[in-house]
Design a protein around this motif. Structure first.
Motif, PDB file in Angstrom:
ATOM      1  N   THR B 198       0.838  -1.199   0.000  1.00 52.59           N
ATOM      2  CA  THR B 198       0.000   0.000   0.000  1.00 52.59           C
ATOM      3  C   THR B 198       0.874   1.249   0.000  1.00 52.59           C
ATOM      4  OG1 THR B 198      -1.556  -1.230   1.350  1.00 52.59           O
ATOM      5  CG2 THR B 198      -1.948   1.110   1.116  1.00 52.59           C
ATOM      6  N   TYR B 224      -5.974  10.352  -0.151  1.00 51.83           N
ATOM      7  CA  TYR B 224      -6.160   9.011   0.379  1.00 51.83           C
ATOM      8  C   TYR B 224      -7.516   8.957   1.093  1.00 51.83           C
ATOM      9  CZ  TYR B 224      -4.253   4.839   2.847  1.00 51.83           C
ATOM     10  OH  TYR B 224      -3.993   3.600   3.339  1.00 51.83           O
ATOM     11  N   PHE B 407      -7.726   0.833   0.847  1.00 54.86           N
ATOM     12  CA  PHE B 407      -7.635   0.861   2.305  1.00 54.86           C
ATOM     13  C   PHE B 407      -9.009   0.607   2.918  1.00 54.86           C
ATOM     14  CE2 PHE B 407      -7.876   3.374   6.240  1.00 54.86           C
ATOM     15  CZ  PHE B 407      -6.872   2.768   6.965  1.00 54.86           C
ATOM     16  N   GLN B 411      -9.905  -2.603   5.259  1.00 58.94           N
ATOM     17  CA  GLN B 411     -10.196  -2.467   6.673  1.00 58.94           C
ATOM     18  C   GLN B 411     -11.648  -2.797   6.981  1.00 58.94           C
ATOM     19  OE1 GLN B 411      -6.858  -2.175   7.441  1.00 58.94           O
ATOM     20  NE2 GLN B 411      -7.523  -0.891   9.136  1.00 58.94           N
TER      21      GLN B 411
END
Lengths: 239, 504
Positions: B198, B224, B407, B411
């Motif tokens: 990442t 991001y 991400f 997650q």
């Protein structure tokens, strides 16, 4: 009609008036030089023609079309190329890459031909073509700066003190190439110089600048013969 | 400590007192640092906390520092022989103990090891090996100027690594591809690999802005965050899948990039950095306070996991539908999803890399590089700095947005807390330490900076020291970044091969 007409141009840096109503014309095919002492406003005029900084008053026309308020990159696209003061080549790019950057605004199909033309003018650049710009000597960097300007296929070439900081022999060489470009490629050149002797010998016409104004103008020969000029710019050194 | 016989070089005599003094200084310094940090430890005991003292470790640390410094001085003063033997003996003993401990844990060899932490023991051993190698090198290049030689050697190595990127790149890629199927790849290592990948991707994305265009961006985490929230919100409000949202997230982030780009067009260097820093914080604060839309500090949970072309990674798919393992007739394994995530981020990183490599050879990429070198010169050759900067911000931001989406899906839960300034700083550190503009350097830096601290997990809160130490060491040894060497590019021409050897 003149190729470049600068009429009544005023330029400010903040509140300081660097140009106080300047009139200059450049005819097609000419070499015109602008001489004067440090801080007279020579480079400012050249930069103002390129639109950075913009003229606060007055008019600048190229080929009869006004360019006073165009942004710099569009002025370049119109056919005015500039070799800026202090050369400003790209130090981490190779010679060839620098030349490619100069050709940004033109059709890449011309690239090979234009590179060859620059390499004929400055064979040393051909030898150094894969070397980084920053590793070149001062004279070679100046050649590269002029070569890069030529890559945009300009009709008018603006040169800002190409002799700055160079050895006398190199100065001669740089100037003879300028004469050569003018003669063989019919390139119109506007040359800002402190080295008055060489510049006036080379140029068809010249202007003398002091305190942001044009104080004298005439053919190169006339100015060279002018006693005031001799006293102010030529005695003790180049003559 | 007389110079070893058999050398013809005349060495200046060694001032033993000065040497001992310098080493002792370092030892005292380490002692003072370690006294508080290592000497006392709180431990959970029934009924509260108890302070445990570990003064033995403090003394060992000071002693190791003393000996290490002594070795460094001796190497610097061209006296490699004692270092050679000393480091060889130390490394041999340590290796014997460490390997013996791995082979026969029952023998309890750890009590003979100097440090309580296995990782630190390995590290000290590694240092001894480095000392040994250095001593051999000094022995063979006795008369040369050591420091200057090292610089030149490292530069040459860097240039060679860059040039052989054609070979090294695919090799590393090959390793990355087979990695999940290696026996060592367990859940923990895979998670670290995903994390590192990442950051490699984010580093490559930021490299476009910082490395190529030379615009110092301290707020990269904003993009991001925009990417992560774009996906999370689209997925939870409209029930859209990962693959549909991914391009949207990229576009949203690119718009955010342009939004940031406009006000900072005329700024350079420090001023630009400050504004981008502020922008990063603004996005975070907006996410935190727009409660109705983003659920503020509560974050967004239940973000859908990615699917394999529509096949979810669940043990028991809903009736009438297939999941990944049943469709392929495999045994269900919870690792499947992790491995898929791993390949997903590798693919995203590769897209970023390929895009960057390609665009560097196109006019816009070259304009970025020229802009980094000299904006005034750019204007004078007809490049429009505004458009050039905006495209750099937008494209860099787009890759940040892709990374953010990944991400979020990895997650399953995001909150503004994941998008603090420290993230921007880490990504920037990866780019700068890797060598600005160098793709493979960024990858190395990400492995070192992100991977290394993960191996120091057992040091708990001090593991970030490894991060700091890695940063300091890179900056001391490679001030311009690990692989600071720019390979020239030749622009691609529409009509054929590039110009390499112009004919006259």
């Amino acid at each position: 009609m003149s190729m470049l007409t600068v009429s009544g141009v005023h330029t400010f840096y903040g509140r300081i008036e660097a140009l106080r109503g300047v009139d200059v014309t450049v005819e097609e095919g000419e070499i015109v030089t602008l001489i004067g002492a440090n801080g007279a406003g020579k480079s400012t005029l050249l930069m103002t023609i390129c639109g950075n900084p913009r003229a606060a008053a007055g008019r600048i026309a190229f080929d009869g079309r006004e360019i006073t308020s165009l942004p710099t990159h569009n002025i370049v696209r119109r056919g005015i190329a500039q070799s800026p003061e202090g050369r400003r080549i790209f130090p981490f790019m190779t010679v060839l890459e620098n030349l490619q950057m100069g050709a940004s605004v033109v059709d890449p199909a011309h690239f090979q031909e234009d590179v060859d033309r620059v390499f004929t003018l400055y064979p040393i650049l051909k030898e150094r073509r894969h070397q980084r710009g920053g590793t070149l000597s001062g004279g070679e960097q100046q050649m590269l700066a002029i070569g890069r300007a030529l890559m945009s296929r300009p009709r008018l070439l603006l040169l800002d003190e190409p002799s700055l900081g160079l050895a006398p022999l190199l100065v001669k060489q740089i100037f003879s190439v300028i004469a050569d470009i003018n003669k063989t490629q019919k390139m119109t050149v506007f040359l800002v110089e402190q080295n008055a002797y060489h510049a006036l010998r080379l140029a068809h016409r010249g202007y003398v600048m002091a305190n942001g104004q044009i104080v004298l103008s005439g053919t190169g020969q006339e100015l060279l013969a002018n006693p005031e000029i001799r006293a102010a710019y030529l005695e003790g050194g180049h003559g | 400590m007389a110079p070893p016989s058999g050398t013809t070089t005349i060495l200046p005599p060694l001032d033993r007192r000065a040497v001992l003094k310098e080493s002792a200084y370092i030892a005292i310094f380490v002692f003072a640092l370690a006294f508080g940090l290592v000497g006392f430890k709180t431990e959970d005991v029934p009924g509260g906390l108890e302070i445990v003292t570990r003064f033995g470790q403090v003394f060992v640390a000071a002693l190791v520092a003393f000996v290490g410094r002594l070795g460094m001085i001796l190497l610097r003063e061209q006296r490699p022989v004692p270092v050679l033997w000393g480091s060889a003996a130390f490394a041999a003993v340590m290796l014997a103990l460490l390997i013996g401990n791995l082979a026969a844990p029952a023998a309890d060899l750890t009590r003979y090891l100097p440090f309580g932490s296995v990782v630190i023991n390995w590290l000290v051993t590694l240092l001894a090996v480095v000392f040994f190698g250095r001593a051999v090198w000094v022995l063979r290049h006795r008369s040369r100027a050591v420091t200057a030689g090292r610089e030149a050697v490292m530069d040459r190595v860097a240039a060679r690594v860059q040039r052989s990127a054609r070979v090294i790149g695919p090799l590393l890629l090959g390793i990355a591809i087979v990695f999940p199927f290696l026996p060592v790849a367990d859940r923990w290592l895979l998670d670290i690999a995903i994390l590192v990948a990442t950051y490699i991707m984010l580093g490559w994305g930021l490299n476009i802005v910082v490395g190529l265009a030379g615009l110092l961006d301290l707020g990269y985490v904003a993009f991001y965050a925009v990417g992560a929230y774009s996906y999370a919100l689209l997925a939870t409000y409209f029930d859209l899948g990962f693959w549909v949202c991914l391009p949207f997230a990229g576009i949203m982030a690119a718009f955010a990039g342009i939004l940031l780009g406009f006000p900072v067009l005329r700024l350079r260097g420090d001023y630009l950095a400050i504004v981008t820093l502020g922008f990063g914080e603004m996005i975070r604060v907006i996410l935190l306070n727009w409660y109705k839309f983003t659920k503020g500090p509560d974050g967004i949970s239940g973000i859908p996991r990615p699917s394999f072309f529509g096949l979810p990674f669940t043990r028991n798919p809903p009736d009438g539908s297939e999941s990944f393992h049943s469709f392929f007739g495999l045994e269900y394994s919870p690792l499947d999803r992790i491995i898929f995530l791993y390949y997903l981020i590798i693919a995203l990183a590769l897209v970023t890399n390929f895009f960057t490599l390609r665009i560097r050879k196109l006019p816009v990429g070259r304009a970025w590089e020229a802009l980094r070198e000299d904006e005034t010169a750019c204007r004078s050759i007809g490049i429009n700095p505004r458009n050039t900067k905006l495209t750099a911000f937008a494209i860099g931001a787009m890759f940040g947005g892709f990374g953010g989406s990944f991400f979020a899906t990895r997650q399953g839960f995001i909150s503004p807390e994941s998008f603090t300034f420290i993230e921007s700083a880490i990504i920037l550190a990866v780019v700068v330490l890797g060598g600005m503009g160098s793709q493979i350097g960024v990858a190395f830096a990400a492995v070192i900076l992100i991977g290394l601290p993960e191996f120091f997990r057992e040091l708990q809160q001090y593991r970030m020291l490894a991060f700091g130490a890695a940063m300091v060491m890179i900056m001391v040894w490679r001030p311009r970044g690990l692989l600071a060497h720019r390979e020239p590019t030749i622009r691609l021409f529409p009509q054929g091969p590039p110009v390499k050897e112009p004919k006259t």
